[in-house]
Scaffold this motif. Structure first.
Motif, PDB file in Angstrom:
ATOM      1  N   ASN A  15       0.813  -1.234   0.000  1.00  0.00           N
ATOM      2  CA  ASN A  15       0.000   0.000   0.000  1.00  0.00           C
ATOM      3  C   ASN A  15       0.839   1.273   0.000  1.00  0.00           C
ATOM      4  N   LYS A  16       0.346   2.282  -0.707  1.00  0.00           N
ATOM      5  CA  LYS A  16       0.910   3.624  -0.599  1.00  0.00           C
ATOM      6  C   LYS A  16       0.063   4.482   0.343  1.00  0.00           C
ATOM      7  N   GLU A  17      -1.224   4.148   0.492  1.00  0.00           N
ATOM      8  CA  GLU A  17      -2.119   4.875   1.389  1.00  0.00           C
ATOM      9  C   GLU A  17      -2.881   3.886   2.259  1.00  0.00           C
ATOM     10  N   LYS A  68       3.946   1.254   6.999  1.00  0.00           N
ATOM     11  CA  LYS A  68       4.632   2.058   5.991  1.00  0.00           C
ATOM     12  C   LYS A  68       4.896   1.180   4.769  1.00  0.00           C
ATOM     13  N   THR A  69       4.810   1.804   3.602  1.00  0.00           N
ATOM     14  CA  THR A  69       5.050   1.077   2.360  1.00  0.00           C
ATOM     15  C   THR A  69       6.426   0.410   2.384  1.00  0.00           C
TER      16      THR A  69
END
Length: 202
Positions: A15-17, A68-69
């Motif tokens: 994930n980025k978000e 965190k990504t």
């Protein structure tokens, strides 16, 4: 019928978000994507699987706060069918507990154990590399007869189930998770690649 599905994953966050949504009772929910890699012995090629998981309540809040990504994660989850208003299955993995490694992991782990009832089974087949296998659908939720999981069993376990098991029999299966093929998406987005099984006598 006793049903169970225990999933363990060790991989990295994609994930980025991370968006939290809330149910009317205030319970938080979020989605998490995790990449898990595996090298095959035969070809020494790396297989990559990306799994979408959902988390609720405290686990969802922890993901929003700490994830965190790229970070490594160790996850314990259960198979849970979730559908959108149109009836499409969106996610079949619900996080029970998540630990954050804090840096990208170079180690990967992908394990599932299921206990369920055979809802459908194919005849014994041959793969492209001449291995015996059989396709099964297992009911893994006693409260929801529509909750089926696709399983492939290989080699001797496949031969055993082809010979000795029938629809309605109970099985314990161990193996790893894969993303389901397009043909199987209507049953579950998850496919279990089984390497061990045990028929449970009633």
């Amino acid at each position: 019928m006793v049903c169970r599905s225990d999933v363990e994953l060790l991989g990295n966050i994609v994930n980025k978000e991370f968006t939290l949504r809330y149910f009317s009772d205030g319970t938080a929910i979020t989605q998490l994507e995790v990449i898990v890699k595996k090298k095959t012995k035969a070809s020494n090629k790396e297989q990559v699987e990306v799994f979408q998981l959902c988390a609720r309540a405290e686990q969802a809040e922890r993901i929003k706060r700490y994830a965190k990504t790229g970070d490594g994660v160790v996850i314990k989850a259960q198979l849970k069918t979730q559908k959108d208003p149109a009836g499409k299955i969106l996610s079949a993995l619900e996080i029970e507990h998540i630990n954050f490694v804090g840096a990208p992991s170079q180690l990967y782990w992908n394990r599932i154990s299921l206990v369920g009832e055979i809802a459908a089974k194919s005849r014994l087949r041959k793969s492209v590399n001449n291995q015996d296998y059989i396709k099964l659908q297992l009911l893994t939720d006693a409260k929801d007869p529509s909750h089926r999981v696709n399983c492939n069993l290989w080699a001797y376990p496949a031969q055993l189930i082809d010979k000795d098991a029938q629809v309605g029999d109970k099985l314990a299966v161990e193996g790893s998770l894969k993303t389901a093929f397009a043909d199987d998406q209507q049953v579950s987005p998850i496919l279990v690649d089984g390497h061990t099984c045990l028929r449970i006598e009633s």
